[in-house]
Every structure is written in structure tokens, then in C-alpha cells.
Design a protein around this motif. Sequence first.
Motif, short mmCIF file in Angstrom:
data_model
loop_
_atom_site.label_atom_id
_atom_site.label_comp_id
_atom_site.label_asym_id
_atom_site.label_seq_id
_atom_site.Cartn_x
_atom_site.Cartn_y
_atom_site.Cartn_z
N CYS A 142 -39.67 10.19 51.89
CA CYS A 142 -39.06 10.72 50.78
C CYS A 142 -39.32 9.53 49.60
O CYS A 142 -38.71 8.34 49.91
CB CYS A 142 -37.90 11.14 50.70
N CYS A 177 -36.66 17.35 51.53
CA CYS A 177 -36.26 16.36 52.07
C CYS A 177 -34.77 16.68 52.41
O CYS A 177 -33.90 16.99 51.56
CB CYS A 177 -36.44 15.17 50.94
N CYS A 196 -32.29 14.50 49.87
CA CYS A 196 -32.22 14.95 48.61
C CYS A 196 -31.62 16.24 48.20
O CYS A 196 -31.21 16.55 47.55
CB CYS A 196 -33.64 14.46 47.93
ZN ZN Z 1 -34.96 12.69 49.88
#
Ligand code: ZN
Length: 477
Positions: free
Chosen positions: A248, A268, A271
Motif C-alpha cells: 500500500c 488495504c 487503511c
Molecule cells: Zn494502507
Amino acid sequence: MPELPEVETVKETLKNFIIGRSIKEVILKYDKIIKYPKVDEFVLKIINQTFTDIRRYGKYLLFDLDDFTMVSHLRMEGKYYIRNSLQEITKHDHIIFKLDNGKYLSYHDVRKFGTMELVDRHLEKSLKSISVLGVEVNSTEFNVSYLYPLIKKSNRPIKSIMLDQHIVTGLGNIYVDETLYMAKIHPRTLGKDIVYYQVEKLIKSAKEIIRKAISLGGTTIRTYQSSLGVDGRFQNELNVHTLTGQKCKDCDDTIVKTRVGGRGTYFCPTCQREDTVLIVGITGSISSGKSMVASLFRDNNITVIDSDKIYKKLLKTDKIMYNELISEFGNTIIKNNMIDRSSLGNIVFNDYNKRKKLNEITHPHIMNELRKSINEAKMNSEKLVVLDIPLLIEANLQYFVDIILLVYVNKTKQIERLMNRDNINEQIAKSKIKTQIDLESKRKLSDIIIDNNGTKEETAKQFMEIYDRLRSDGIVN
Ligand SMILES: [Zn+2]
């Protein structure tokens, strides 16, 4: 499958070839593409009509003629080609329009899923297929007052809601994955659990991604390649879609693939946390009034975790961090057997590389403590945790929070307050501010802004509006 930006590209490219041209003949190789009216009537009506414009609604191409509008959906593989002669026609060209300049507009479709319908000019909404579509993603009707109630009453995963063409038209699998990544929402989060400020973020992200994709001519990945020699370039901008196993860009975690509502879904895990607690990060700048806003949250019994306090505590108690700092910066940072914060501050203040080194040493320790405190709040069934992180943006820690709240003041006010607070002159105040990213740039990266240029009461009022929103979302009491 072509999505909105790809169809937009087809539309813009075709315009150059067919506007002002009239149709002299229709050659039918596979007429089941024509859905309405009956094939004979379709041909009869369209002969001698001139193309006046091409529009788009969602993923539909709308060819305006003198008296009619031809509505075309490309589905999986549909493409338009301009053929110079009948010799260029291939076995997958099904409907061919001979134009008055001797060229051919040819509809090509390997899988034959595409459709064509002919209605009176501009009456495309009389077709059920179009009338049931939701608002367009890049229209002003796609806004929070439209989307928020629809999301909030839904028990479906947000990924499925955003893909639902009855709600919003023009977002397909690629762009929904990218939108959810940008908005930092886990694709499986149920609609009802999404808060107002996340809906705002979703809309902003979707519009930004679609705008960018259109400007780059769409995305050319193995599933769809536009005709007419135009390839999209948005595939170079993808952050998650098709990127399983890659790092990521924001947090170094690895992109994973899963299935949501039957669709391949990339995200991700760091995130886009699948979590029961919403993390709001407060940021600002020196003397912008951040701690005042933090204390308003505290007054309302919200857990506020102060990263600065954690840092101070770690300096006193964490032996590992202590040793790491001494070996990097030397013994001069020790006073009375403890690390002296201001000596350390002086060393890194004007030195970017040293500051970076300091962050590399301290951040993992601070993050660990933050995680512990967040888990504690979760154990207490709290649904909202506020993180007070002064350098949230400078340190690229945005991935750690769901929503960024910026306490904003203009530069003049900021300098004035700093001079008063620290009893210093303007020049020193300015130099203190210089090491931080300016508030205007932070504004662009923030999701909620409290304008703290006015009185305390005015700031408190803005806080209460935010608090009320979070309360109607069921996040606070
Ligand atoms: Zn991430």
C-alpha cells in the motif's frame, strides 16, 4: 467491462468522426443487438438521419439524431469502430451504419451482450433501462443529502451499495474499489454503520477518481480495451484494484483480494480497517487551538488520546526507546538521568534528516501505545476515539485515522496568538511555524474543519454541530 470514464472516452473520440454525418444504409449481421423498436422500424427510422451530438448517461451512449436518440449500451465487450471500407468489417461487427462520406460506423461485440434502442429525440428516460438508474456520479445531484439516507437505511455492504446503479450510476468495480480505498472504508462495512462524515468522504473520493479517470481516458486493463486507438492511462493510477500482494502506498501493508457481494474486491487491511470504533484524528498547527477542541471532546466524555503525552511518558519510561535515542543523538540529550526533551528538540529543530531519524525511532513506540489505548476504549464498547496528533499530516499518519478534523486559523491570527501565548516577537513566531506544513495545505487533506478564527463560543458551536451529527449516527450518546 467499460465503465463511465471509458464510455466517456468512446463518446469524445467518436464525436470527431460522426457529428454532421448522416446514415445512408444499415447493414445487419446480428440484429438481436437491436432491442427497440422492431428491427425493420429501427432501420426505417434511422435512415437519412444525421448525427447531431453524442451524450452519455452512466454507462449508456446516447447518439442524438435529427429526430431520434439512439441509446447504446456496450455491456462487456462492445466497441465502435470507424471502417474505411466493407473489406475492413470483421466477423464480430454486427450493426454497420454506412455514412454519407463513404465510411462506416461499425458496432463490434465479441460477446454480443450490447444493446441498441431508438427513441424520440432526447426521450431516453422513457426507456425503463434508463429511468431506473440513479443519479450520475459526476453530477451535482450526487451529494450527501441524497446519498446519506440511502446508505444509512441499508444493511448491505458499502461495496454493493456503491455498485448499485439504481443508487448511483457510473461507478463500476474498478472505481468503487479505488473510492473505498481513498475514503478509507472497509468494503464489507454495512451501510447503517457508516457515519455522515464518511459519506461526505465517499462522495468526494468518487468524484475525484472519476474526474481523474476521465481526464486520463479511462482504464485499460485486460478486460476492456477501447477502440479507435485510444487507450486509457488510469491503470497507472490504481492504488488497490488488481494489485493483490503489492505494498500500500500509504502504510506499507499488503493489498489483499476478497469477494464482496460476489465481486472481486481489493483493499488495504490497515487503511481500510474492519472495526467497531471510529477514529477521528485532530490536527492543526502551533497555536491553532487544537487542544481547546480536544478538551471539548473530553468534556463530553469522549476518549481523547494525546500522542504528545504518550511521547513524554515514553521518554521517561521506555528503556528501549531511551537507548535507541542515546545511540543516535549522543549523551548530550541526557539531563538528570533522563532524556531532556528540549535538548533533543534543539538538535532536530532545523535539521530535516535528524528530525526524520527521530520520527523513525519514536513513531513505532508511540503507535504501539496508541493501539493499546484504542483497544482499551474498544473493550469499554466506546464507538468513537479521538486522537490528538499534532503532526498527523507531517508524519504521514493519516492511514491511522478514519477522519481528519482540522482546527484552522488564518496565518495572521496564528502568529498573533503564538506571540501572545509564548510572549515572543513576530519573527520568532514565524520561524516556529515554518517547520510545519501550512494550514492551507492541511485543509485540502482534512475531512472536517473547525474554523477557530472567531470567539470561543463560535468554535464551541461548530463543535456541537459535529457532535450532533455523530450522535445521530449513534457514535456518541
Ligand atoms: Zn494502507
